[in-house]
Design a protein around this motif. Structure first.
Motif: not given
Length: 390
Positions: A82-98
């Motif tokens: 779960i914490s790794g999933a949150f970390e993935s959002l912080r580590a690469n927000p462009r690829a994850m959210f855009l």
């Protein structure tokens, strides 16, 4: 954190080598295709792990495991997933959210426009029916209302299908982005798309096949359950039905509903990793489903717990945001009844935007669960350490 580099380890696997690996390029590790697991991992007849350690246990190198990216390269705890999933959002927000924001906002806007015109026409015909005093014209208006209602319903179905299609494609893209973050590498949205566009049609086909499998399983259970209800009720009722027969029929119907629920949950858990297998191992549609079934064997309750926890987190976030939006739009709709079609359309659009904010987390949980199970059963962490050069 290392920059994205075409010469480094790739996901999905494409046979490329890691330039940092001490191994020769023709023997470089790949995410979905590698040799035998290390001793003590997967497969009968293999020897114990070195020094008596258990490769499958999270305690193996619990504090010493390298962490080049968002997770330590060893079997994970549920909290680390779960914490790794949150970390993935912080580590690469462009690829994850855009990509999610662009695609789901576009599909949400299209669905909102279709819904707006359909709802406006429906409300207009309802007002005409209410205001009309002529019976003949009322009959004509009622026919128009029926056709308008069907059209409005069809527009909503089209919107849901578009959203489901977009969600399927985005899930595949996001899984690949997370796999890069595991190695501490950043992929831009364009690079992720370039690597995965050839897998989009198989991913869509796999999603449709999983839906069909679930539907067929539910239909079979329903038919068996209905037959049991008929047999039980006819046996108890006889020629003089009574309260006991009705209670028995209700109990059988309840048992059928419970059985259907558990069948759906079982299939969701066992097939939940099929998209990750298809995207990260370059498997076929059916082979990816088989991989998910194999990986979750013996880990059903663990995967179910992860999915439930992730669902609770996304549900709470969605619930809080949706409650605030619903409260605001509800007040507007009560104060301005004529604005109801616009309010409904805006609600649909903002719901799509909320889904775009939640989907990356869900995809990250799926990807990390898949990686964790492969580290536990197949020694993937050894391959990942080589790929990351640690």
């Amino acid at each position: 954190m290392n920059d994205y580099d075409d010469s480094d380890w790739r996901s999905p696997s494409d046979g490329s080598a890691d330039h940092q690996s001490p191994r020769p390029r023709d023997d470089a590790p790949r995410f979905g295709a590698y040799g035998s697991p290390p001793p003590g991992r997967g497969g009968a007849g293999q020897g114990p792990a070195p020094d008596g350690a258990s490769w499958a246990a999270p305690a193996d190198g619990f504090f010493l495991a390298p962490k080049p990216g968002i997770i330590p390269l060893r079997p994970l705890s549920i909290g680390e997933i779960i914490s790794g999933a949150f970390e993935s959002l912080r580590a690469n927000p462009r690829a994850m959210f855009l990509p999610s924001l662009i695609v789901l906002t576009a599909t949400g806007a299209l669905s909102a426009v279709l819904n707006y015109f359909g709802t406006s026409l429906l409300f207009s015909n309802l007002n005409s029916l209410i205001d009309s005093s002529d019976v003949d014209s009322s009959d004509v208006t009622f026919s128009g209302i029926l056709s308008t209602f069907v059209g409005s319903f069809a527009s909503q179905v089209v919107g849901l299908l578009l959203t489901a299609l977009a969600t399927t494609i985005l899930t595949g893209l996001l899984i690949v982005a997370v796999s890069r973050s595991v190695l501490g590498r950043i992929a831009t949205p364009g690079e992720v798309w370039e690597r995965t566009r050839g897998r989009i049609l198989p991913l869509i086909g796999q999603t449709l096949l999983i839906t069909l499998i679930t539907l067929v399983a539910d239909i079979i259970i329903a038919i068996i359950g209905i037959a049991l209800i008929a047999i039980v009720t006819s046996f108890i009722m006889g020629s003089d039905p009574g309260v006991g027969a009705i209670i028995a029929a209700l109990l059988v119907a309840f048992a059928l509903a419970v059985l259907l629920f558990f069948a759906v949950v079982f299939l969701i858990v066992r097939l939940s990793l099929a998209p990750a297998a298809l995207m990260l191992e370059n498997t076929g549609v059916v082979e990816g489903i088989g991989r998910s079934w194999a990986l979750t064997r013996g880990s059903f309750w663990r995967v179910l717990g992860i999915l439930v926890l992730a669902g609770l987190i996304t549900g709470i976030v969605n619930g809080m945001l949706s409650f605030g939006l619903g409260l605001i739009f509800g007040v507007v709709a009560l104060g301005l009844p004529a604005a109801q079609p616009l309010v409904t359309a805006l609600t649909m659009l903002l719901t799509s935007v909320l889904s775009a904010l939640v989907l990356p987390f869900t995809a990250a949980v799926t990807a990390l669960t898949y990686i964790d199970l492969r580290m536990r059963g197949e020694g993937l962490d050894v391959e990942l350490r080589r790929a990351a050069g640690v």
